[in-house]
Structures are given as C-alpha cells and as structure tokens.
Write an enzyme that holds these catalytic residues in place. Structure first.
Site: not given
Ligand SMILES: [Zn+2]
Length: 202
Positions: A83, A88, A127-128, A169-170, A173
C-alpha cells in the site's frame, strides 16, 4: 505499507548442481533489491514533515490524478509494498493505492472507512516510510471502504484480513498518523530508537 519479508521467503527447490539457475536467481534478487532501493529513495522517510500533514479532499478528477495514481502504483510495486498513500510522496491529496496478497492494484480517492468494531487483531506492521521499523498495531479485521476511483466513479469494497489492515494503515497516512502513534508505548520507544539518526563515528 511494507511487505512482510518474514512471510515472503520464497520456498526454493534447491538443486545444488544447478549452478546456472542459482546464478540467475541471485542476479535477479540483486536487480530487485536495486529497484526497491531506488523506489524507497522517492518515498518520503520519517521524520519528513509531509508524513505528519492531513491530505485534502480531491476535487479534480483530471489527468494529474490519473498520472499520480500510476506513479504511486509503480512505486509501491517497485518498493515491494502492499500500500502507498499520496502523502508518502509529498502530495497532500486523499488518494492511496493498495495491492495485498498479489491481488490486482486498486486506487481509492477520498476514502471513507467504516470499521467493524466487533473484532480486532494485533499484528506487526511495516511502513515504506519507516525503514526497518515493524510494530504491533491493533486493527479492525473487517472494514467497508467507500470512495471514488481515479475516474470519479463510486467504489465500495468489503475487506478483511490483510486488505482491511492495509487500508486502515493508508487512511491513517492521509491524516498524518503513523504506526508508531498506534502501537504500545514500549514498541514505540524501541521504534523511535531505531529511527533516531545514528552518529557518524570517525
Ligand atoms: Zn506506511
């Protein structure tokens, strides 16, 4: 959201005599790792301020939005994530893409989540934007996700399991919320220690 590498080890059928095949395999792994790092370099990393901002509702369903979604989908794929939210990559628009468990990529604009509060589950999340940090986060196991697709058409998804976790999660963000805000104090402390810039030793 980052892929769980612990669950992602390929089960190789090793043939020790097949050196050529093994060589190709490791070259492919190196190439994927290079692509992953290049993608991560384009994703905002903690403590980038964009990660703490609330994204705005999308009002224009135009070519910019279509191109944004395409770019995000490519980055998520290359970074081996499941995701990715627009914040981000520093774009403060309410858009995210997700693709859990090899399912086809989906993009949701102006997402609205309805959580089924009857069952929650704690599981580790990567998380990226948080490098190697993985922390336990409690999430509803079932959600209904409503919003628009990039063309402006209504979408509605009933999700459970990993997909339900990823979209929570997204959506976080898009509100400037990270996993380290949702985990237990001990895990948060450990994560912040990992994320602290390390002094360079001469
Ligand atoms: Zn993340």
């Amino acid at each position: 959201m980052a892929h769980d590498h612990a669950h992602d080890e390929h089960e190789h059928d090793h043939d020790e005599h097949d050196h050529e095949h093994e060589h190709d395999d490791s070259a492919g792994d190196r190439e994927r790792e290079l692509v992953r790092r290049q993608a991560l370099a384009q994703i905002r990393q903690y403590p980038d301020v964009a990660l703490r901002m609330r994204a705005r509702e999308v009002t224009e369903f135009d070519e910019f939005l279509v191109q944004l979604v395409e770019r995000m989908a490519n980055l998520m794929h290359d970074a081996q994530g499941v995701g990715l939210a627009a914040t981000q990559i520093g774009v403060l628009q309410r858009v995210f893409v997700f693709a859990p468990d090899d399912e086809p990529m989906r993009a949701v604009v102006n997402p609205q989540l309805t959580l089924d509060e009857s069952e929650k589950l704690v599981d580790e999340e990567g998380c990226l934007s948080l490098r190697e940090v993985r922390v336990p986060v409690e999430r509803a196991t079932k959600v209904v996700l409503e919003g628009k697709d990039p063309n402006g058409d209504d979408v509605r998804y009933e999700l459970d399991g990993l997909a339900a976790r990823v979209v929570q999660h997204e959506t976080d963000h898009l509100d400037g919320v990270l996993t380290i805000d949702r985990t237990d104090p001990e895990s948060r402390k450990r994560a912040l220690g990992t994320l602290r810039p390390q002094p360079t030793l001469a």
